[in-house]
Design a protein around this motif. Structure first.
Motif, PDB file in Angstrom:
ATOM      1  N   ASP A  82       0.825  -1.206   0.000  1.00  0.00           N
ATOM      2  CA  ASP A  82       0.000   0.000   0.000  1.00  0.00           C
ATOM      3  C   ASP A  82       0.860   1.257   0.000  1.00  0.00           C
ATOM      4  OD1 ASP A  82      -2.256  -1.534  -0.051  1.00  0.00           O
ATOM      5  OD2 ASP A  82      -2.664  -1.347   2.106  1.00  0.00           O
ATOM      6  N   LYS A  83       1.961   1.230   0.762  1.00  0.00           N
ATOM      7  CA  LYS A  83       2.854   2.388   0.788  1.00  0.00           C
ATOM      8  C   LYS A  83       3.450   2.651  -0.594  1.00  0.00           C
ATOM      9  CE  LYS A  83       4.294   2.145   5.587  1.00  0.00           C
ATOM     10  NZ  LYS A  83       5.429   1.900   6.489  1.00  0.00           N
ATOM     11  N   ASN A  88       3.844   8.983  -5.223  1.00  0.00           N
ATOM     12  CA  ASN A  88       3.587   9.713  -6.467  1.00  0.00           C
ATOM     13  C   ASN A  88       4.698   9.421  -7.479  1.00  0.00           C
ATOM     14  OD1 ASN A  88       5.726  11.150  -5.513  1.00  0.00           O
ATOM     15  ND2 ASN A  88       4.548  12.940  -4.921  1.00  0.00           N
ATOM     16  N   GLU A  89       4.530   9.901  -8.692  1.00  0.00           N
ATOM     17  CA  GLU A  89       5.471   9.609  -9.777  1.00  0.00           C
ATOM     18  C   GLU A  89       6.862  10.156  -9.503  1.00  0.00           C
ATOM     19  OE1 GLU A  89       5.478   7.914 -12.684  1.00  0.00           O
ATOM     20  OE2 GLU A  89       3.644   7.016 -11.910  1.00  0.00           O
ATOM     21  N   ASP A  91       8.418  10.590  -6.578  1.00  0.00           N
ATOM     22  CA  ASP A  91       9.119   9.734  -5.617  1.00  0.00           C
ATOM     23  C   ASP A  91       9.496   8.393  -6.239  1.00  0.00           C
ATOM     24  OD1 ASP A  91       8.975  11.649  -3.654  1.00  0.00           O
ATOM     25  OD2 ASP A  91       7.115  10.838  -2.780  1.00  0.00           O
ATOM     26  N   THR A  92       8.628   7.868  -7.073  1.00  0.00           N
ATOM     27  CA  THR A  92       8.913   6.602  -7.736  1.00  0.00           C
ATOM     28  C   THR A  92      10.105   6.736  -8.670  1.00  0.00           C
ATOM     29  OG1 THR A  92       6.566   6.046  -7.645  1.00  0.00           O
ATOM     30  CG2 THR A  92       7.931   4.777  -9.145  1.00  0.00           C
ATOM     31  N   GLU A  93      10.159   7.800  -9.435  1.00  0.00           N
ATOM     32  CA  GLU A  93      11.283   8.011 -10.345  1.00  0.00           C
ATOM     33  C   GLU A  93      12.570   8.277  -9.580  1.00  0.00           C
ATOM     34  OE1 GLU A  93      13.175   7.662 -13.653  1.00  0.00           O
ATOM     35  OE2 GLU A  93      11.002   7.362 -13.527  1.00  0.00           O
ATOM     36  N   LYS A  94      12.471   8.976  -8.457  1.00  0.00           N
ATOM     37  CA  LYS A  94      13.644   9.231  -7.632  1.00  0.00           C
ATOM     38  C   LYS A  94      14.201   7.912  -7.084  1.00  0.00           C
ATOM     39  CE  LYS A  94      13.301  12.614  -4.696  1.00  0.00           C
ATOM     40  NZ  LYS A  94      13.034  13.387  -3.448  1.00  0.00           N
ATOM     41  N   MET A  95      13.312   7.020  -6.659  1.00  0.00           N
ATOM     42  CA  MET A  95      13.752   5.723  -6.148  1.00  0.00           C
ATOM     43  C   MET A  95      14.377   4.888  -7.267  1.00  0.00           C
ATOM     44  SD  MET A  95      11.660   2.795  -4.106  1.00  0.00           S
ATOM     45  CE  MET A  95      10.833   2.118  -5.526  1.00  0.00           C
ATOM     46  N   ARG A  96      13.791   4.893  -8.455  1.00  0.00           N
ATOM     47  CA  ARG A  96      14.351   4.140  -9.585  1.00  0.00           C
ATOM     48  C   ARG A  96      15.736   4.659  -9.950  1.00  0.00           C
ATOM     49  NH1 ARG A  96       8.951   3.941 -13.213  1.00  0.00           N
ATOM     50  NH2 ARG A  96       7.987   2.185 -12.148  1.00  0.00           N
ATOM     51  N   THR A  97      15.896   5.976  -9.966  1.00  0.00           N
ATOM     52  CA  THR A  97      17.196   6.564 -10.280  1.00  0.00           C
ATOM     53  C   THR A  97      18.231   6.164  -9.242  1.00  0.00           C
ATOM     54  OG1 THR A  97      16.055   8.436 -11.268  1.00  0.00           O
ATOM     55  CG2 THR A  97      18.377   8.733 -10.760  1.00  0.00           C
TER      56      THR A  97
END
Length: 113
Positions: A82-83, A88-89, A91-97
């Motif tokens: 759930d987290k 949001n997009e 934060d997701t892109e920051k984590m992928r990078t």
């Protein structure tokens, strides 16, 4: 049976059952060790106390088996999913990078094949 564990008798019954279970499992470990490992590798047999120590050591090293409904990997639980779904997009892109820089880019391995 339920009435027994609700009474004061449970303070006697539960420890006796726990010790009995420990000795039973240790006996099974001893039998398996002496039947298989000792025969295969030509090493000496172990006694009940050594089997109990081996069982406790394996439980300490490999965990106490959090199986069932509550168990499993921490990242597979619903709260963690759930987290990740609520991010949001940006934060997701920051984590992928971060993961690509820190570890590797798996897409580059897939493109090579």
């Amino acid at each position: 049976m339920k009435r027994i564990f609700r009474s004061k008798f449970r303070f006697i019954a539960i420890p006796i059952l726990a010790v009995t279970f420990l000795f039973l499992v240790s006996y099974i470990v001893m039998l398996l060790w002496n039947f298989s490992i000792a025969a295969i590798f030509n090493i000496h047999s172990i006694n009940l106390w050594q089997a109990m120590a081996l069982f406790v050591l394996s439980k300490v090293l490999f965990g106490f088996g959090k199986g069932g409904r509550r168990g499993g990997a921490p990242w597979s639980k619903r709260s963690m999913r759930d987290k990740f779904e609520k991010t949001n997009e940006m934060d997701t892109e920051k984590m992928r990078t971060y993961m690509r820089e820190r570890w590797c880019d798996w897409r580059s391995f897939q493109e090579e094949k």
